[in-house]
Structure formats: C-alpha cells, structure tokens
Design a protein around this motif. Structure first.
Motif, PDB file in Angstrom:
ATOM      1  N   ARG A   1       4.722  -7.503   6.715  1.00 13.07           N
ATOM      2  CA  ARG A   1       3.488  -8.287   5.989  1.00 13.07           C
ATOM      3  C   ARG A   1       3.041  -9.559   6.679  1.00 13.07           C
ATOM      4  O   ARG A   1       2.465 -10.264   6.281  1.00 13.07           O
ATOM      5  N   GLU A   2       3.282  -9.631   8.041  1.00 11.03           N
ATOM      6  CA  GLU A   2       3.002 -10.627   8.784  1.00 11.03           C
ATOM      7  C   GLU A   2       1.560 -10.616   8.870  1.00 11.03           C
ATOM      8  O   GLU A   2       0.974  -9.635   9.040  1.00 11.03           O
ATOM      9  N   GLY A   3       0.980 -11.791   8.639  1.00 13.22           N
ATOM     10  CA  GLY A   3      -0.551 -11.930   8.695  1.00 13.22           C
ATOM     11  C   GLY A   3      -1.360 -11.158   7.239  1.00 13.22           C
ATOM     12  O   GLY A   3      -2.494 -11.142   7.485  1.00 13.22           O
ATOM     13  N   CYS A   4      -0.257 -10.892   6.400  1.00 11.34           N
ATOM     14  CA  CYS A   4      -0.993 -10.235   5.191  1.00 11.34           C
ATOM     15  C   CYS A   4      -0.990 -11.224   4.073  1.00 11.34           C
ATOM     16  O   CYS A   4      -0.384 -12.300   3.995  1.00 11.34           O
ATOM     17  N   PHE A   5      -2.129 -11.148   2.876  1.00 10.34           N
ATOM     18  CA  PHE A   5      -2.037 -11.841   1.807  1.00 10.34           C
ATOM     19  C   PHE A   5      -1.593 -11.033   0.644  1.00 10.34           C
ATOM     20  O   PHE A   5      -2.431 -10.122   0.424  1.00 10.34           O
ATOM     21  N   ASP A   6      -0.730 -11.431   0.065  1.00 10.96           N
ATOM     22  CA  ASP A   6      -0.168 -10.312  -1.195  1.00 10.96           C
ATOM     23  C   ASP A   6      -0.031 -11.343  -2.348  1.00 10.96           C
ATOM     24  O   ASP A   6       0.622 -12.390  -2.250  1.00 10.96           O
ATOM     25  N   LEU A   7      -0.559 -10.921  -3.392  1.00  5.75           N
ATOM     26  CA  LEU A   7      -0.588 -11.516  -4.686  1.00  5.75           C
ATOM     27  C   LEU A   7      -0.394 -10.666  -5.981  1.00  5.75           C
ATOM     28  O   LEU A   7      -0.779  -9.414  -5.904  1.00  5.75           O
ATOM     29  N   ILE A   8       0.431 -11.229  -6.894  1.00  7.36           N
ATOM     30  CA  ILE A   8       0.652 -10.482  -8.081  1.00  7.36           C
ATOM     31  C   ILE A   8       0.185 -11.461  -8.994  1.00  7.36           C
ATOM     32  O   ILE A   8       0.288 -12.672  -9.082  1.00  7.36           O
ATOM     33  N   VAL A   9      -0.553 -10.811  -9.977  1.00  5.05           N
ATOM     34  CA  VAL A   9      -1.484 -11.667 -10.936  1.00  5.05           C
ATOM     35  C   VAL A   9      -1.053 -10.884 -12.598  1.00  5.05           C
ATOM     36  O   VAL A   9      -1.329  -9.931 -12.642  1.00  5.05           O
ATOM     37  N   ASN A  10      -0.632 -11.809 -13.295  1.00  6.96           N
ATOM     38  CA  ASN A  10      -0.617 -11.401 -14.655  1.00  6.96           C
ATOM     39  C   ASN A  10      -2.017 -11.889 -15.361  1.00  6.96           C
ATOM     40  O   ASN A  10      -1.880 -13.101 -15.664  1.00  6.96           O
ATOM     41  N   ALA A  11      -2.979 -11.282 -15.475  1.00  7.10           N
ATOM     42  CA  ALA A  11      -4.160 -11.496 -16.002  1.00  7.10           C
ATOM     43  C   ALA A  11      -4.319 -11.065 -17.686  1.00  7.10           C
ATOM     44  O   ALA A  11      -5.291 -10.925 -18.157  1.00  7.10           O
TER      45      ALA A  11
ATOM     46  N   PHE B   1       7.672  -6.222 -15.643  1.00  6.86           N
ATOM     47  CA  PHE B   1       7.031  -6.043 -14.434  1.00  6.86           C
ATOM     48  C   PHE B   1       8.448  -6.325 -13.334  1.00  6.86           C
ATOM     49  O   PHE B   1       9.042  -7.386 -13.223  1.00  6.86           O
ATOM     50  N   ASP B   2       8.854  -5.334 -12.610  1.00  8.55           N
ATOM     51  CA  ASP B   2      10.058  -5.346 -11.782  1.00  8.55           C
ATOM     52  C   ASP B   2       9.461  -5.925 -10.392  1.00  8.55           C
ATOM     53  O   ASP B   2       8.570  -5.449  -9.823  1.00  8.55           O
ATOM     54  N   LEU B   3      10.185  -6.951 -10.076  1.00  8.01           N
ATOM     55  CA  LEU B   3       9.818  -7.492  -8.774  1.00  8.01           C
ATOM     56  C   LEU B   3       9.856  -6.746  -7.359  1.00  8.01           C
ATOM     57  O   LEU B   3       9.463  -7.168  -6.446  1.00  8.01           O
ATOM     58  N   SER B   4      10.617  -5.535  -7.568  1.00  9.27           N
ATOM     59  CA  SER B   4      10.481  -4.754  -6.630  1.00  9.27           C
ATOM     60  C   SER B   4       9.416  -4.059  -5.994  1.00  9.27           C
ATOM     61  O   SER B   4       8.797  -3.670  -4.888  1.00  9.27           O
ATOM     62  N   HIS B   5       8.251  -4.276  -6.886  1.00  9.52           N
ATOM     63  CA  HIS B   5       6.734  -3.922  -6.563  1.00  9.52           C
ATOM     64  C   HIS B   5       6.212  -5.290  -5.942  1.00  9.52           C
ATOM     65  O   HIS B   5       5.017  -4.921  -5.535  1.00  9.52           O
ATOM     66  N   ALA B   6       6.777  -6.386  -5.789  1.00  9.02           N
ATOM     67  CA  ALA B   6       6.020  -7.631  -5.012  1.00  9.02           C
ATOM     68  C   ALA B   6       6.470  -7.456  -3.372  1.00  9.02           C
ATOM     69  O   ALA B   6       7.738  -7.487  -3.258  1.00  9.02           O
ATOM     70  N   PRO B   7       5.698  -7.335  -2.804  1.00 10.79           N
ATOM     71  CA  PRO B   7       5.820  -7.342  -1.214  1.00 10.79           C
ATOM     72  C   PRO B   7       6.436  -8.609  -0.834  1.00 10.79           C
ATOM     73  O   PRO B   7       6.133  -9.681  -1.440  1.00 10.79           O
TER      74      PRO B   7
END
Length: 286
Positions: A191-201, A214-220
């Motif tokens: 994930r170097e150089g990547c932008f990853d976001l988890i949003v509860n909207a 939401f299981d945090l194993s889905h968060a990079p």
C-alpha cells in the motif's frame, strides 16, 4: 427590533449540534444575529418555506434528515453541486425573496482530508458504507478526487444505481453491506503510495440506531477510518480502529466543516477557527 437569523430544520431536531456551532461563532464575532433550531415535519415543509420566504430577517436554514431531498421542489434555484448530488443541506434566502439550495456536506467532508488529497498517489480507494443523502455528497466528493469507491449498502442494487448516477464513468463497485461484517483473509498488496479510506456515511452506530458491523480485516494497512456519526462522537468503529492503530476522523470534522461554509452564506463573514476548532469541540463534547 428584529435581527437577522438562520436556523436548522429537521424531524427530529432536538439532537442537532448546529445551534451550538453557529451560536459560538456568532458570539465570537459579536454579530447581531441569531441561529435557531426548528422542528419541521415532512407535512409542514411547504408551509414552513412559504412563510420564511416572506420574512426579510430570515437568512436561510440548514437542512438535516429527512428533508435534504424533499426540499428541492420548493426551491427557485439549485447550485450546480447540489444539483449533481441531488441533495440540499443549506437554503439561502436571496435579497429578492427567492430561495437557493446548496450542498456544503461535500466540502465539509473533504476538509480534513485535503492535505492528504493534495499529495500524489499511485492509487486511491474508499470503502463507503451507506446510500442515503450524506452518502450521495460523500460519493460525489470522493469521485471528484479520483478515488475508486466500493459502496456498501443493504441493497447492493441501490448502491450500484447511486454510483452510476453520480459518477457514470467511474470504475466503482457496489457490495452488500453484510460482506464487510464478516472477516476476510484477503492479503492486501503493497500500500506504499496509496490512499485508503473507510467511511461510515450511514446512521448505523448512532445512538438509537442499529450497530454497524464492520470487520477491520477489510481495512488495508494505513487506512484512515472516518465515521460521520456525531452521537456518540467516539463510535464503536472509531474506537476499534484507533485501538488497531488506524488513523481516525470523527463526525465533528464534517459537521463543523459543512457549517463553516453555510455560516459564510448566512452571515457574510468567515467563522473564527483560529484554534483549529479546539474550543468549539470542547463545547460540543460537553
């Protein structure tokens, strides 16, 4: 003697933090103005706007659930961003009595992310939960920042339709919300150089609402976890994410950010935010 005022409308409305936010800024600036909360039902929406249209002291209102889409037919003009999002959270009474609709949710949501989004990334991805009015603003805002979106809803077809409507050329994905509730053994690549976001909207996890699964194993690795819920301010998602070492953003970021844009439209002055909103956060958290 009358004085200018703005207000927030919704059903219910007692939980709104907007009067505290705008009231604080009005006090700091010493403005001769007022900001109120007004309970307006769906059935009373037309009469409310008709009456306020005739009131020269009324500068406008913020619109909260469940009226962000319902107000649109009663407005004379829609700002292009509000038209694209299909939801209005700020109504302004113009000097000629016409009503204009704006959406400040998109800008408010992006505000804490702007320093990161100003950087270059190899890839940007956001996993967004929810398909309501707030999600519409967030999806529109992220798509404009070249973020690939995985939108999760209880109805994946609705999520797919929303993505196709708001960013028809985007390579986005829709999934069933239940997918994120189950653990995954997916091995994320570098994930170097990547932008990853988890949003509860969504409203899931809010007091009085069902919990968000939401299981945090889905968060990079390296993800930012952003929950727009403001009551409670530290949701279960944010607590677990922080304990797992993720950077977190709470709902006051979006709430204060969207309010700042609206305040300028209501009162013609920028709100005082010289302390990074620390004192305001203290008031709202009390």
């Amino acid at each position: 003697m009358s004085r200018p005022y703005a207000e927030v409308i919704g059903d219910p409305i007692a939980q709104s933090k907007s009067p505290a936010i705008h009231g604080y800024w009005i006090g700091r600036l010493g403005l001769d103005a007022e900001y109120r909360a007004c309970h307006v039902t769906g059935a009373g929406l037309a009469d409310y706007l008709a009456a306020r249209r005739e009131d020269p002291d009324w500068r406008g209102c913020n619109v909260t659930m469940p009226h962000k889409q319902a107000v649109i037919p009663y407005l004379d003009r829609l700002d292009p961003l509000a038209r694209k999002i299909g939801a209005v959270n700020t109504i302004i009474r113009e000097s000629d009595g016409t009503l204009s609709g704006y959406n400040t949710d998109a800008g408010g949501f992006l505000e804490p992310l702007r320093p990161l989004l100003a950087q270059s990334h190899l890839f940007r991805m956001a996993r967004v939960i929810g398909t309501g009015g707030a999600a519409r603003a967030i999806v529109t805002a992220l798509a404009a920042e070249n973020v690939v979106i995985v939108l999760a809803g209880r109805n994946p077809d609705k999520a797919r339709g929303l993505l196709e409507e708001l960013d028809p050329g985007g390579e986005h994905h829709s999934v069933d919300l239940a997918l994120f509730g189950e653990p995954t053994d997916f091995s994320f690549d570098d994930r170097e150089g990547c932008f990853d976001l988890i949003v509860n909207a969504s409203a899931l996890g809010m007091a009085g609402q069902p919990p968000l699964s939401f299981d945090l194993s889905h968060a990079p690795p390296g993800s930012i976890v952003y929950d727009i819920v403001t009551h409670p301010l530290e949701t279960d998602l944010l607590r677990r994410a922080r304990e797992a070492g993720f950077r977190t953003l709470d709902g006051l970021n979006m709430l204060i950010g969207q309010a700042a844009e609206a305040f300028i439209r209501f009162f013609g002055e920028a709100p005082p935010r010289d302390d990074g909103d620390a004192r305001l956060r203290g008031i709202l958290g009390a």
